[in-house]
Design a protein around this motif. Structure first.
Motif, PDB file in Angstrom:
ATOM      1  N   MET A 116      18.940 -45.411   5.323  1.00  0.00           N
ATOM      2  CA  MET A 116      17.608 -44.815   5.360  1.00  0.00           C
ATOM      3  C   MET A 116      16.550 -45.847   5.733  1.00  0.00           C
ATOM      4  O   MET A 116      15.569 -45.529   6.415  1.00  0.00           O
ATOM      5  CB  MET A 116      17.296 -44.174   4.008  1.00  0.00           C
ATOM      6  CG  MET A 116      18.212 -43.007   3.679  1.00  0.00           C
ATOM      7  SD  MET A 116      17.856 -42.202   2.103  1.00  0.00           S
ATOM      8  CE  MET A 116      16.484 -41.157   2.572  1.00  0.00           C
ATOM      9  N   PRO A 126      17.308 -34.720   5.845  1.00  0.00           N
ATOM     10  CA  PRO A 126      16.378 -35.194   4.813  1.00  0.00           C
ATOM     11  C   PRO A 126      16.256 -34.184   3.673  1.00  0.00           C
ATOM     12  O   PRO A 126      16.197 -32.980   3.893  1.00  0.00           O
ATOM     13  CB  PRO A 126      15.059 -35.344   5.581  1.00  0.00           C
ATOM     14  CG  PRO A 126      15.460 -35.596   6.987  1.00  0.00           C
ATOM     15  CD  PRO A 126      16.692 -34.775   7.194  1.00  0.00           C
ATOM     16  N   TYR A 127      16.209 -34.713   2.461  1.00  0.00           N
ATOM     17  CA  TYR A 127      16.060 -33.933   1.226  1.00  0.00           C
ATOM     18  C   TYR A 127      17.229 -32.986   0.981  1.00  0.00           C
ATOM     19  O   TYR A 127      17.116 -32.045   0.197  1.00  0.00           O
ATOM     20  CB  TYR A 127      14.735 -33.155   1.230  1.00  0.00           C
ATOM     21  CG  TYR A 127      13.528 -34.049   1.393  1.00  0.00           C
ATOM     22  CD1 TYR A 127      13.128 -34.908   0.378  1.00  0.00           C
ATOM     23  CD2 TYR A 127      12.793 -34.051   2.583  1.00  0.00           C
ATOM     24  CE1 TYR A 127      12.022 -35.735   0.523  1.00  0.00           C
ATOM     25  CE2 TYR A 127      11.682 -34.870   2.742  1.00  0.00           C
ATOM     26  CZ  TYR A 127      11.305 -35.715   1.710  1.00  0.00           C
ATOM     27  OH  TYR A 127      10.221 -36.538   1.867  1.00  0.00           O
ATOM     28  N   SER A 180       8.266 -37.991   5.507  1.00  0.00           N
ATOM     29  CA  SER A 180       9.596 -38.460   5.892  1.00  0.00           C
ATOM     30  C   SER A 180      10.317 -39.025   4.667  1.00  0.00           C
ATOM     31  O   SER A 180       9.802 -39.926   3.998  1.00  0.00           O
ATOM     32  CB  SER A 180       9.479 -39.530   6.969  1.00  0.00           C
ATOM     33  OG  SER A 180      10.637 -40.338   7.032  1.00  0.00           O
ATOM     34  N   GLU A 181      11.516 -38.510   4.385  1.00  0.00           N
ATOM     35  CA  GLU A 181      12.261 -39.024   3.233  1.00  0.00           C
ATOM     36  C   GLU A 181      12.663 -40.481   3.442  1.00  0.00           C
ATOM     37  O   GLU A 181      12.586 -41.293   2.519  1.00  0.00           O
ATOM     38  CB  GLU A 181      13.508 -38.183   2.959  1.00  0.00           C
ATOM     39  CG  GLU A 181      14.219 -38.628   1.678  1.00  0.00           C
ATOM     40  CD  GLU A 181      15.452 -37.816   1.333  1.00  0.00           C
ATOM     41  OE1 GLU A 181      15.791 -37.728   0.148  1.00  0.00           O
ATOM     42  OE2 GLU A 181      16.096 -37.288   2.274  1.00  0.00           O
ATOM     43  N   ALA A 182      13.083 -40.821   4.648  1.00  0.00           N
ATOM     44  CA  ALA A 182      13.493 -42.203   4.915  1.00  0.00           C
ATOM     45  C   ALA A 182      12.323 -43.157   4.724  1.00  0.00           C
ATOM     46  O   ALA A 182      12.478 -44.239   4.128  1.00  0.00           O
ATOM     47  CB  ALA A 182      14.056 -42.317   6.327  1.00  0.00           C
ATOM     48  N   GLN A 220       8.871 -32.707   0.637  1.00  0.00           N
ATOM     49  CA  GLN A 220       9.217 -31.975   1.854  1.00  0.00           C
ATOM     50  C   GLN A 220       8.080 -31.053   2.274  1.00  0.00           C
ATOM     51  O   GLN A 220       7.751 -30.963   3.464  1.00  0.00           O
ATOM     52  CB  GLN A 220      10.496 -31.173   1.620  1.00  0.00           C
ATOM     53  CG  GLN A 220      11.048 -30.519   2.869  1.00  0.00           C
ATOM     54  CD  GLN A 220      12.393 -29.850   2.617  1.00  0.00           C
ATOM     55  OE1 GLN A 220      12.735 -29.526   1.484  1.00  0.00           O
ATOM     56  NE2 GLN A 220      13.156 -29.632   3.675  1.00  0.00           N
TER      57      GLN A 220
END
Length: 554
Positions: free
Chosen positions: A512, A161-162, A71-73, A66
């Motif tokens: 995701m 996200p996260y 981007s987490e996805a 983060q």
């Protein structure tokens, strides 16, 4: 006159090298950076392969990704990742010589009842007869065990996200993760040189002055980061810094690893499985397209051929995708990870075997500490000494934590497990803590202080090992039995509601994947160059089993 360091050279790629490049780049080069600018170059040899076959991580990685504005996805999609809610240990313990049992080290925990640790009440009262739930401690102080058993993800479809109500980490393909980090780091300004270091030139201070490259010739360095793996090309070979072996504490020094296909109709469990075998243990790491698995063992008790046969027999009908290969592990730590102008990270710095997935976490911690201790071009000794002390303490602490798993078992069915019980050393600090924990439950005031595994993690292992024959009499955490039973019933009711909100593991991965924008992270521009925003500090990443956002009133 001393000046700020302006040139950083990283020797070695893989997850360690490229994670270091991404973290240093974000702080020194891509974000606010220094007005004069910092040059970061990563030299990666085409002759050295990446070791990883599948990497399990710890929750602290979320904070790092983060902070790097990734981007987490996209991360989950690009690295073939799955979620990890904890580690399940199968066949590690045989209560009173009976059938081997399992225990779970979850990433969610820390629930207290009116400020009291429920572990003491669990020991004293157990569970009400009408409550049919897994009685292990990790299932009483958090919902991660139940979510994993139900094949749930740690997130709701609407979570940012996260974020999510459960603590979690990831399983990733190490090769894909390194390539993803490389793409981001290079796009943000890191120079990538494909070449091999043939020799090292030192100056009158004993520092590394230059590297002689096979193709590029002489490459001058100012601060150099050794990410060369177990061989410790710079820190151990060139600078001759000694390596401190942990072989008296941790016996395993080999791994036979292989990739296997998913079974027909098999569901993806959001856990790392650790199964005890005759001379070590087998890991099973689920990725979206396959499993990474391997036998971590001691060469003093089993040879390569026998270890390979035992591994494949334990996998049953699983179809292998490649031939098994052996990895030789150097278990211990370099005496000083920072010598002169050279900082060792990853396997060059130390390794304490992969039982609790700490390899990437060590790199993460070291990068944070390096940035906090970054000296001038004079390389002042005080910050370097601080870094070395902190890293040595971190390795020693995790070594001792792993010792709980290995030395507290009561298996004696093979020479390996008998040696674990009777011959393996424990540090004085661990012996002190174990004596204390016989009379008092682990807590935040223990002599053992850790940036990675909290006292909740210690308690889950101790309970899983049946360390307590009788409840400790010390402390004031015991609840009235009626309050204890009311807590459990409320806790289970809350769990039913939470599990109904969580997306299934495979469903969340699919969502995701649909949200991922390939190339988004590398294409991102630093939004905080002009307008300062609240960011993630350089303190230690969030430890395992810190209390999560789901809590209970008394």
């Amino acid at each position: 006159m001393a000046k700020p360091i302006r040139n950083i050279t990283i020797v070695g790629g893989g997850t360690t090298g490229w994670l270091a490049a991404a973290v240093l780049n974000h702080r020194l080069q891509w974000g606010f950076a220094h007005p004069e600018g910092v040059s970061i170059t990563l030299i990666e040899s085409p002759e050295v392969p990446i070791i990883g076959v599948g990497e399990a991580t710890l929750p602290g990685l979320l904070t790092t990704l983060q902070s790097l504005e990734i981007s987490e996805a996209e991360f989950v999609t690009r690295t073939n990742a799955t979620f990890k809610l904890g580690v399940k240990f199968d066949d590690w313990h045989s209560p009173k010589g009976g059938k081997p049992s399992s225990y779970f080290h979850p990433f969610t925990g820390g629930v207290q009842v009116a400020g009291r640790n429920p572990a003491l009440s669990l020991l004293r009262y157990g569970l009400p007869e009408d409550l049919d739930i897994d009685p292990q401690l990790g299932n009483i102080i958090g919902h991660g065990v139940a979510a994993a058993s139900s094949f749930k993800s740690p997130k709701r479809p609407t979570d940012a996200p996260y974020q999510g109500p459960l603590g979690y980490a990831y399983h990733v393909d190490a090769t894909l993760f390194a390539a993803f980090l490389q793409e981001i780091a290079v796009a943000r300004g890191v120079s990538h040189v494909t070449d091999t270091v043939r020799s090292v030139e030192r100056n009158e201070r004993g520092h590394i002055a230059a590297l002689q490259l096979a193709e590029g010739g002489r490459h001058e360095v100012e601060l150099v980061i050794d990410c060369s793996g177990f061989r410790g090309l710079l820190i151990n070979q060139a600078l001759e810094e000694p390596f401190i072996s942990f072989s008296d504490y941790l016996l395993n020094d080999r791994a036979v690893v292989v990739q296997v296909k998913h079974g027909e109709g098999e569901r993806l469990a959001p856990v790392t499985n650790s199964t005890a075998l005759g001379s070590g243990w087998r890991f099973r790491i689920p990725l979206q397209s396959r499993y990474g698995t391997g036998y971590i063992h001691s060469s003093a008790f089993i040879d390569r051929a026998a270890a390979t046969d035992e591994l494949m027999a334990s996998l049953g009908d699983a179809e292998k995708m490649v031939e098994p290969r052996e990895i030789r592990m150097r278990v211990g730590r370099t005496r000083r990870s920072w010598v002169g102008n050279c900082v060792a990270l990853g396997l060059a710095s130390g390794f304490v075997e992969p039982l609790e997935s700490t390899a990437i976490q060590f790199v993460d911690h070291a990068c944070r500490r390096l940035l906090q201790c970054l000296p001038s071009s004079d390389f002042e000794p005080a910050p370097i000494e601080k870094f070395n002390t902190q890293m040595a303490d971190l390795y020693d602490d995790v070594r001792d934590f792993l010792g709980l798993h290995f030395t507290l078992g009561d298996r004696d069915d093979t020479p390996y497990w008998r040696a674990m019980r009777n011959e393996v050393k424990r540090s004085d600090k661990l012996e002190e803590c174990l004596a204390l924990w016989k009379d008092a439950l682990p807590d935040s005031y223990d002599p053992r202080r850790s940036d990675i595994f909290t006292f909740w993690s210690v308690a889950c292992v101790l309970f899983g090992k049946n360390y307590y024959d009788t409840p400790p009499l010390s402390g004031s955490d015991l609840l009235p039995q009626s309050v204890w039973e009311n807590y459990l019933r409320n806790f289970v009711n809350m769990r039913k509601g939470l599990l109904g909100l969580l997306a299934g593991h495979e469903e969340m991965l699919r969502l995701m994947g649909e949200q991922a924008v390939i190339g988004e992270s590398a294409a991102r521009r630093p939004s905080h160059n002009a307008v300062p925003v609240r960011g993630v500090a350089l303190g230690p990443p969030v430890p395992v089993m810190m209390p999560g956002p789901i809590s209970l009133a008394s």
